[in-house]
Design a protein around this motif. Structure first.
Motif, PDB file in Angstrom:
ATOM      1  N   TRP A 118       0.823  -1.207   0.000  1.00 23.74           N
ATOM      2  CA  TRP A 118       0.000   0.000   0.000  1.00 23.74           C
ATOM      3  C   TRP A 118       0.860   1.261   0.000  1.00 23.74           C
ATOM      4  O   TRP A 118       1.962   1.263   0.555  1.00 23.74           O
ATOM      5  N   ILE A 119       0.335   2.326  -0.613  1.00 19.66           N
ATOM      6  CA  ILE A 119       0.992   3.644  -0.559  1.00 19.66           C
ATOM      7  C   ILE A 119      -0.067   4.733  -0.413  1.00 19.66           C
ATOM      8  O   ILE A 119      -1.236   4.532  -0.739  1.00 19.66           O
ATOM      9  N   ASN A 120       0.364   5.903   0.101  1.00 21.62           N
ATOM     10  CA  ASN A 120      -0.521   7.076   0.122  1.00 21.62           C
ATOM     11  C   ASN A 120      -0.142   8.009  -1.028  1.00 21.62           C
ATOM     12  O   ASN A 120       0.692   7.669  -1.873  1.00 21.62           O
ATOM     13  N   ALA A 121      -0.730   9.196  -1.057  1.00 22.70           N
ATOM     14  CA  ALA A 121      -0.497  10.123  -2.165  1.00 22.70           C
ATOM     15  C   ALA A 121       0.963  10.550  -2.255  1.00 22.70           C
ATOM     16  O   ALA A 121       1.443  10.921  -3.337  1.00 22.70           O
ATOM     17  N   ALA A 122       1.671  10.481  -1.142  1.00 22.01           N
ATOM     18  CA  ALA A 122       3.086  10.865  -1.129  1.00 22.01           C
ATOM     19  C   ALA A 122       4.004   9.689  -1.446  1.00 22.01           C
ATOM     20  O   ALA A 122       5.231   9.830  -1.429  1.00 22.01           O
ATOM     21  N   GLY A 123       3.416   8.537  -1.716  1.00 16.88           N
ATOM     22  CA  GLY A 123       4.223   7.351  -2.015  1.00 16.88           C
ATOM     23  C   GLY A 123       4.765   6.651  -0.786  1.00 16.88           C
ATOM     24  O   GLY A 123       5.639   5.783  -0.893  1.00 16.88           O
ATOM     25  N   GLU A 124       4.224   6.999   0.389  1.00 11.44           N
ATOM     26  CA  GLU A 124       4.691   6.397   1.650  1.00 11.44           C
ATOM     27  C   GLU A 124       3.875   5.145   1.975  1.00 11.44           C
ATOM     28  O   GLU A 124       2.683   5.065   1.662  1.00 11.44           O
ATOM     29  N   HIS A 125       4.528   4.214   2.630  1.00 10.09           N
ATOM     30  CA  HIS A 125       3.852   2.986   3.046  1.00 10.09           C
ATOM     31  C   HIS A 125       3.226   3.185   4.425  1.00 10.09           C
ATOM     32  O   HIS A 125       3.707   3.991   5.232  1.00 10.09           O
ATOM     33  N   PRO A 126       2.154   2.447   4.736  1.00 12.08           N
ATOM     34  CA  PRO A 126       1.527   2.563   6.059  1.00 12.08           C
ATOM     35  C   PRO A 126       2.447   2.056   7.162  1.00 12.08           C
ATOM     36  O   PRO A 126       3.295   1.184   6.934  1.00 12.08           O
ATOM     37  N   THR A 127       2.263   2.609   8.340  1.00 13.09           N
ATOM     38  CA  THR A 127       3.032   2.187   9.502  1.00 13.09           C
ATOM     39  C   THR A 127       2.504   0.849   9.992  1.00 13.09           C
ATOM     40  O   THR A 127       1.317   0.724  10.318  1.00 13.09           O
ATOM     41  N   PRO A 128       3.334  -0.186  10.032  1.00 12.71           N
ATOM     42  CA  PRO A 128       2.847  -1.506  10.430  1.00 12.71           C
ATOM     43  C   PRO A 128       2.388  -1.543  11.876  1.00 12.71           C
ATOM     44  O   PRO A 128       2.913  -0.834  12.732  1.00 12.71           O
ATOM     45  N   ALA A 129       1.380  -2.369  12.123  1.00 12.36           N
ATOM     46  CA  ALA A 129       0.776  -2.608  13.436  1.00 12.36           C
ATOM     47  C   ALA A 129      -0.071  -1.434  13.919  1.00 12.36           C
ATOM     48  O   ALA A 129      -0.930  -1.601  14.772  1.00 12.36           O
ATOM     49  N   THR A 131      -1.703   0.611  11.644  1.00 14.44           N
ATOM     50  CA  THR A 131      -2.580   0.995  10.533  1.00 14.44           C
ATOM     51  C   THR A 131      -3.558  -0.117  10.198  1.00 14.44           C
ATOM     52  O   THR A 131      -3.159  -1.261   9.989  1.00 14.44           O
ATOM     53  N   SER A 132      -4.834   0.244  10.160  1.00 19.67           N
ATOM     54  CA  SER A 132      -5.868  -0.628   9.616  1.00 19.67           C
ATOM     55  C   SER A 132      -6.446   0.070   8.394  1.00 19.67           C
ATOM     56  O   SER A 132      -6.619   1.301   8.389  1.00 19.67           O
ATOM     57  N   ILE A 133      -6.730  -0.678   7.357  1.00 19.25           N
ATOM     58  CA  ILE A 133      -7.216  -0.095   6.109  1.00 19.25           C
ATOM     59  C   ILE A 133      -8.661  -0.513   5.890  1.00 19.25           C
ATOM     60  O   ILE A 133      -8.988  -1.701   5.900  1.00 19.25           O
ATOM     61  N   THR A 134      -9.537   0.475   5.707  1.00 18.15           N
ATOM     62  CA  THR A 134     -10.961   0.236   5.500  1.00 18.15           C
ATOM     63  C   THR A 134     -11.361   0.638   4.084  1.00 18.15           C
ATOM     64  O   THR A 134     -10.593   1.279   3.361  1.00 18.15           O
ATOM     65  N   SER A 135     -12.589   0.287   3.714  1.00 16.93           N
ATOM     66  CA  SER A 135     -13.110   0.686   2.403  1.00 16.93           C
ATOM     67  C   SER A 135     -13.158   2.207   2.284  1.00 16.93           C
ATOM     68  O   SER A 135     -12.881   2.762   1.213  1.00 16.93           O
ATOM     69  N   ALA A 136     -13.500   2.864   3.385  1.00 13.77           N
ATOM     70  CA  ALA A 136     -13.552   4.334   3.369  1.00 13.77           C
ATOM     71  C   ALA A 136     -12.170   4.916   3.095  1.00 13.77           C
ATOM     72  O   ALA A 136     -12.037   5.904   2.357  1.00 13.77           O
ATOM     73  N   ASP A 137     -11.125   4.316   3.652  1.00 16.09           N
ATOM     74  CA  ASP A 137      -9.760   4.786   3.403  1.00 16.09           C
ATOM     75  C   ASP A 137      -9.420   4.698   1.923  1.00 16.09           C
ATOM     76  O   ASP A 137      -8.787   5.606   1.351  1.00 16.09           O
ATOM     77  N   ILE A 138      -9.848   3.608   1.288  1.00 12.77           N
ATOM     78  CA  ILE A 138      -9.553   3.414  -0.133  1.00 12.77           C
ATOM     79  C   ILE A 138     -10.362   4.386  -0.983  1.00 12.77           C
ATOM     80  O   ILE A 138      -9.836   5.011  -1.915  1.00 12.77           O
ATOM     81  N   GLU A 139     -11.650   4.543  -0.650  1.00 18.03           N
ATOM     82  CA  GLU A 139     -12.518   5.448  -1.411  1.00 18.03           C
ATOM     83  C   GLU A 139     -12.038   6.893  -1.321  1.00 18.03           C
ATOM     84  O   GLU A 139     -12.134   7.654  -2.291  1.00 18.03           O
ATOM     85  N   GLN A 140     -11.501   7.263  -0.158  1.00 16.92           N
ATOM     86  CA  GLN A 140     -11.020   8.638   0.035  1.00 16.92           C
ATOM     87  C   GLN A 140      -9.600   8.849  -0.460  1.00 16.92           C
ATOM     88  O   GLN A 140      -9.073   9.958  -0.399  1.00 16.92           O
ATOM     89  N   GLY A 141      -8.978   7.772  -0.943  1.00 13.82           N
ATOM     90  CA  GLY A 141      -7.627   7.897  -1.477  1.00 13.82           C
ATOM     91  C   GLY A 141      -6.545   7.980  -0.429  1.00 13.82           C
ATOM     92  O   GLY A 141      -5.405   8.358  -0.735  1.00 13.82           O
ATOM     93  N   ILE A 142      -6.891   7.645   0.824  1.00 13.54           N
ATOM     94  CA  ILE A 142      -5.882   7.669   1.881  1.00 13.54           C
ATOM     95  C   ILE A 142      -4.819   6.602   1.608  1.00 13.54           C
ATOM     96  O   ILE A 142      -3.625   6.840   1.756  1.00 13.54           O
ATOM     97  N   TRP A 143      -5.315   5.418   1.201  1.00 16.77           N
ATOM     98  CA  TRP A 143      -4.405   4.333   0.824  1.00 16.77           C
ATOM     99  C   TRP A 143      -4.842   3.729  -0.499  1.00 16.77           C
ATOM    100  O   TRP A 143      -6.035   3.585  -0.762  1.00 16.77           O
ATOM    101  N   THR A 144      -3.873   3.409  -1.321  1.00 14.57           N
ATOM    102  CA  THR A 144      -4.145   2.724  -2.577  1.00 14.57           C
ATOM    103  C   THR A 144      -3.096   1.640  -2.783  1.00 14.57           C
ATOM    104  O   THR A 144      -2.018   1.673  -2.173  1.00 14.57           O
TER     105      THR A 144
END
Length: 340
Positions: A118-129, A131-144
């Protein structure tokens, strides 16, 4: 029948359970054969009652302090203490346990629950442990989904990979499961974290030779597009297009239901242990609900996930085990008399 309780072999050192070391196989094998003769331990194939010890993910990555996902429980030393008791349980009941089945959580880097996926708009990876990723996060572009992993995971088809990942996250929510957690890289195939805890490996190998019963290793978690807390099935079976992305472990399910008793221990009580037992309960209910009476849970050989100041799954784990008991399973301690 009064079970035969054996002494603990002299080679076992409880002070080494929290350490990583090489098991001296040849010496261990010779000692095990001698031990079997001294204590009149018969080959497992002669057992009139067939007892299985199912060990969930008793691996360095979960059980050794300073490793990636050490399960400390509320005491902070949970998995180490659990494994001391587990080793002693195996040695004491060596003549009763027909087969030991250890599961091995098995991962590579590019999987849906690891940061690189996964990456965010800045190309950064989520912080392990954390970070939880939800459908809302994906729809809002927080994580892709990271486009770079498509070549390794989906034959370069990035759009397909995104659809699968989005479907997966939604499916977890629909099925009432934990949201997708981004975990630290752990249980990496070929790495030291993937290996069994040395003291437990030694006890299992000792049993293997003394009972002349092949240890049966079961791998789980290799599929890049689903988590696999339970050894019996992954979190999600079908992809967005209705096609299978993973399968249930039907052969193991059938095998477990054929034993006269199944004893379960391992890590973590709140996650992989609970998920496995829950899936086993589901399978039992489809066959014969009275089969729950042959399931024994070693409660003092498992601990819940606890991250001080962040999360504590103790209450959830205890409530889950209470539900298992209400369904007919036996909650026991490693020091209890074993009347399986």
């Amino acid at each position: 029948m009064q079970p035969q309780i054996l002494p603990i072999p002299f080679h076992f050192d409880s002070n080494k359970v929290g350490e990583v070391w090489r098991v001296p196989y040849q010496k261990c094998a010779a000692d095990a054969e001698l031990w079997a003769k001294e204590h009149n331990i018969q080959p497992a194939y002669l057992d009139q009652k067939r007892i299985c010890l199912l060990l969930i993910d008793v691996q360095n990555t979960f059980c050794i302090p300073e490793f990636e996902l050490f399960v400390g429980g509320q005491t902070g030393t949970g998995a180490v203490d659990d494994n001391k008791r587990l080793c002693e349980f195996i040695y004491r009941h060596l003549g009763l346990i027909t087969r030991i089945i250890p599961t091995l959580d098995t991962h590579t880097a590019m999987q849906i629950f690891h940061p690189i996926f996964w990456i965010n708009a800045a190309g950064e990876h989520p912080t392990p442990a954390a970070t939880s990723i939800t459908s809302a996060d994906i729809e809002q572009g927080i994580w892709t989904v990271n486009p770079a992993v498509a070549n390794s995971v989906a034959n370069g088809d990035y759009e397909l990979l995104k659809q699968q990942a989005n479907h997966y996250v939604k499916k977890l929510s629909q099925d009432g499961k934990y949201p997708l957690t981004v975990w630290p890289y752990h249980s990496m195939l070929g790495g030291i974290g993937h290996a069994l805890v040395s003291a437990v490996e030694e006890a299992i190998f000792f049993h293997n030779i003394a009972r002349q019963s092949q240890t049966q290793f079961e791998m789980k978690g290799e599929n890049p597009l689903t988590e696999n807390y339970s050894i019996l099935r992954p979190e999600v079976l079908l992809g967005f297009d209705g096609q299978p992305i993973a399968n249930k472990n039907t052969s193991l399910i059938k095998q477990l239901l054929e034993f006269d008793a199944v004893i379960i221990a391992g890590q973590a009580k709140s996650h992989c242990v609970a998920w496995t037992i829950d899936d086993l309960l589901t399978e039992i209910q489809q066959v014969d609900v009275t089969l729950t009476k042959k399931i024994y849970l070693l409660e003092d050989c498992t601990s819940p996930v606890v991250v001080p100041g962040v999360v504590d799954y103790t209450e959830q784990a205890n409530a889950t085990f209470k539900r298992f008991a209400e369904m007919g399973m036996h909650i026991i301690k490693s020091t209890d008399s074993l009347f399986c």
